[in-house]
Scaffold this active site. Structure first.
Site, mmCIF file in Angstrom:
data_model
loop_
_atom_site.group_PDB
_atom_site.id
_atom_site.type_symbol
_atom_site.label_atom_id
_atom_site.label_comp_id
_atom_site.label_asym_id
_atom_site.label_seq_id
_atom_site.Cartn_x
_atom_site.Cartn_y
_atom_site.Cartn_z
ATOM 1 N N HIS A 106 11.827 72.553 12.439
ATOM 2 C CA HIS A 106 12.116 72.962 10.968
ATOM 3 C C HIS A 106 10.512 73.233 10.209
ATOM 4 O O HIS A 106 9.775 72.542 10.276
ATOM 5 C CB HIS A 106 12.866 71.965 10.472
ATOM 6 C CG HIS A 106 12.179 70.624 10.426
ATOM 7 N ND1 HIS A 106 11.510 69.917 9.249
ATOM 8 C CD2 HIS A 106 12.152 69.540 11.318
ATOM 9 C CE1 HIS A 106 10.960 68.784 9.414
ATOM 10 N NE2 HIS A 106 11.684 68.423 10.584
ATOM 11 N N ASP A 123 10.591 72.813 6.732
ATOM 12 C CA ASP A 123 10.730 72.103 5.201
ATOM 13 C C ASP A 123 9.754 70.814 5.462
ATOM 14 O O ASP A 123 9.965 70.358 6.558
ATOM 15 C CB ASP A 123 12.084 71.929 4.911
ATOM 16 C CG ASP A 123 12.929 71.153 5.937
ATOM 17 O OD1 ASP A 123 12.862 71.331 7.189
ATOM 18 O OD2 ASP A 123 13.700 70.214 5.459
ATOM 19 N N ASP A 166 5.014 66.117 10.754
ATOM 20 C CA ASP A 166 6.650 66.473 10.574
ATOM 21 C C ASP A 166 6.966 67.762 9.835
ATOM 22 O O ASP A 166 6.996 67.669 8.644
ATOM 23 C CB ASP A 166 7.108 65.123 10.026
ATOM 24 C CG ASP A 166 8.880 65.082 9.763
ATOM 25 O OD1 ASP A 166 9.144 65.869 10.553
ATOM 26 O OD2 ASP A 166 9.235 64.317 9.016
ATOM 27 N N GLU A 195 16.145 70.594 7.282
ATOM 28 C CA GLU A 195 16.275 69.484 8.194
ATOM 29 C C GLU A 195 16.127 68.150 7.513
ATOM 30 O O GLU A 195 16.998 67.145 7.756
ATOM 31 C CB GLU A 195 15.254 69.344 9.348
ATOM 32 C CG GLU A 195 15.287 68.450 10.426
ATOM 33 C CD GLU A 195 14.882 67.132 10.297
ATOM 34 O OE1 GLU A 195 15.268 66.058 10.749
ATOM 35 O OE2 GLU A 195 13.938 67.000 9.499
ATOM 36 N N GLU A 196 15.197 68.141 6.631
ATOM 37 C CA GLU A 196 15.090 66.735 5.760
ATOM 38 C C GLU A 196 16.287 66.427 5.035
ATOM 39 O O GLU A 196 16.231 65.444 4.362
ATOM 40 C CB GLU A 196 13.897 66.948 4.887
ATOM 41 C CG GLU A 196 12.464 67.207 5.821
ATOM 42 C CD GLU A 196 11.917 66.064 6.753
ATOM 43 O OE1 GLU A 196 12.592 64.894 6.872
ATOM 44 O OE2 GLU A 196 11.198 66.198 7.349
ATOM 45 N N GLU A 206 10.158 68.603 17.145
ATOM 46 C CA GLU A 206 9.792 67.511 16.314
ATOM 47 C C GLU A 206 8.748 66.489 16.819
ATOM 48 O O GLU A 206 8.848 66.460 18.079
ATOM 49 C CB GLU A 206 11.226 66.707 15.921
ATOM 50 C CG GLU A 206 11.321 65.729 15.012
ATOM 51 C CD GLU A 206 10.996 66.234 13.495
ATOM 52 O OE1 GLU A 206 10.137 66.593 13.162
ATOM 53 O OE2 GLU A 206 11.996 66.488 12.790
#
Length: 419
Positions: free
Chosen positions: A98, A100, A129, A163-164, A190
């Site tokens: 991801h 974001d 992250d 995702e967050e 991740e």
């Protein structure tokens, strides 16, 4: 047949290039919530894939789908990006991550979106992250190309949003739309550091409960019904429930070990208008953590039973509103992709740690909804760096993870036989 060392040398030779790529990538403030700079992030990744001769596909998420999951953010466009490289008719390996990031916050000693390198670490929001995970999987394939490895299958790279905040319009949307239908193996990149293979994660149920009372003047409290008092009854039942949940443990290697049980926490409370008004509303927010083997539906039933008991005991009316849920996910340690990645982690680190994440992530969409057992989490970056101020990733972590990914790709897809 190309030697692995040639591939590893190609990765090391691209150190400066991948730092330059990641510096520009981190500089795009793709904050979620609300979904800021997503178009710029998607355009950057589309350009990066095109420059590498992938067959590129952008997947805009319809506004009504966004509104279903994030009604207060539907005006922010969301686009997921995919790239495909077909080398032969062998298996398909899908790298996904991801782009974001959580909002940077204010307590940084550096500009979170003007990345800098210090002492071998790249600082910036999303460094661990998990923009470095996307960079590592791109670097791995770059090196395979540079070393002229003749792969026998297909590589897909996907870069997703949201995702967050649950991933429903990101990887969840791609799985729902069939983009993983031909996937044999999946590596979700991740951050868990390059020594670990992550086999799954705990689940979560986020919800809020509102107690409804009757407002009155504080000097005539008998004319009202205090919503805070009603909520206190429910909070007491939640504390008893929490003690029960702590007895539900898992033998899976959740890290840290203190997280190897189910849990529930009261995380926010909002009530009151003035010190002289009996409040008619009290809202509390809760975070219920599920261990593998539990289900969200069972958790809902347990919470509802306690809510009904509180309503009977207090006579107050309560509303339940769900914010977000994620079922637990797990795959066997013995699955092919897990064992293949672990073999190459051991070669670089001398050891490998199998873990299960204490929090939820997008792996569940591929495993639970896509039905793909061969899906693990492996990527650079440090879990303890996620969501913190002055976030960083060690550059050597990116290179090591890329080497593991590249060697894994060769093993999973195979090489074509020379004519």
């Amino acid at each position: 047949m190309t030697s692995q060392q040639q591939v590893f040398d190609a990765i090391d030779a691209r150190r400066d290039r991948i730092v330059e790529f990641l510096t520009e990538f981190i500089g795009i403030p793709t904050e979620n919530p609300p979904g800021r700079a997503y178009p710029e992030g998607a355009a950057f990744l589309e350009q990066a894939l095109n420059a590498r001769n992938y067959d590129v596909e952008t997947v805009p998420v319809p506004q009504d789908v966004v509104a279903e999951h994030y009604p207060d953010r539907a005006e922010y466009p969301r686009t997921n990006v995919l790239g495909h490289r077909e080398y032969g008719d062998g298996p398909t390996l899908h790298f996904t991550g991801h782009f974001d990031v959580v909002p940077a916050g204010v307590d940084w000693t550096r500009d979170p979106y003007d990345p800098v390198v210090e002492d071998g670490k790249l600082y910036g929001r999303g460094a661990s992250d998990m923009k470095s995970g996307i960079a590592a999987s791109l670097l791995a394939v770059d090196a395979l190309e540079a070393a002229d490895v003749d792969l026998a299958g297909t590589i897909t790279q996907s870069m997703t949003v949201d995702e967050e905040t649950g991933g429903f319009t990101g990887l969840g949307y791609l799985v729902d739309e069939g983009y993983f239908a031909e996937t044999d193996y999946c590596i979700y990149t991740e951050c868990f550091d390059s020594t670990r293979v992550c086999l799954g994660h705990r689940g979560v149920l986020k919800f809020e409960v509102t107690a409804k009372g009757k407002k009155s003047h504080g000097c005539m409290a008998h004319d009202g019904q205090n919503a805070i008092t009603a909520m206190q009854d429910f909070l007491g039942r939640i504390e008893e429930y929490r003690e029960t949940l702590h007895t539900r443990t898992t033998d899976l290697p959740v890290t840290p070990p203190e997280s190897r049980h189910a849990d529930i926490s009261t995380t926010m409370i909002d009530a009151g208008y003035s010190e002289n008004v009996v409040p008619d509303r009290c809202t509390a927010t809760f975070y219920r953590v599920l261990v593998p083997g539990e289900s969200v539906s069972d958790a809902r039933s347990e919470i509802d039973a306690r809510l009904q008991a509180t309503q009977e005991a207090t006579g107050a009316e309560f509303d339940y509103d769900e914010i977000m849920f994620a079922e637990p996910a797990e795959v066997p340690r013995e699955c092919t992709v897990s064992q293949t990645v672990a073999t190459h982690v051991e070669r670089h680190h001398g050891d490998v740690e199998f873990v299960v994440s204490p929090g939820s992530d997008d792996q569940r969409f591929v495993v639970n909804d896509g039905g793909i057992e061969n899906c693990i989490v492996y990527g650079p970056g440090l879990l303890e760096q996620a969501h913190v101020e002055d976030e960083y990733v060690p550059i050597d972590e990116i290179l090591t993870a890329a080497k593991v990914m590249a060697a894994t790709t060769i093993d999973l897809l195979g090489e074509t036989e020379p004519n």
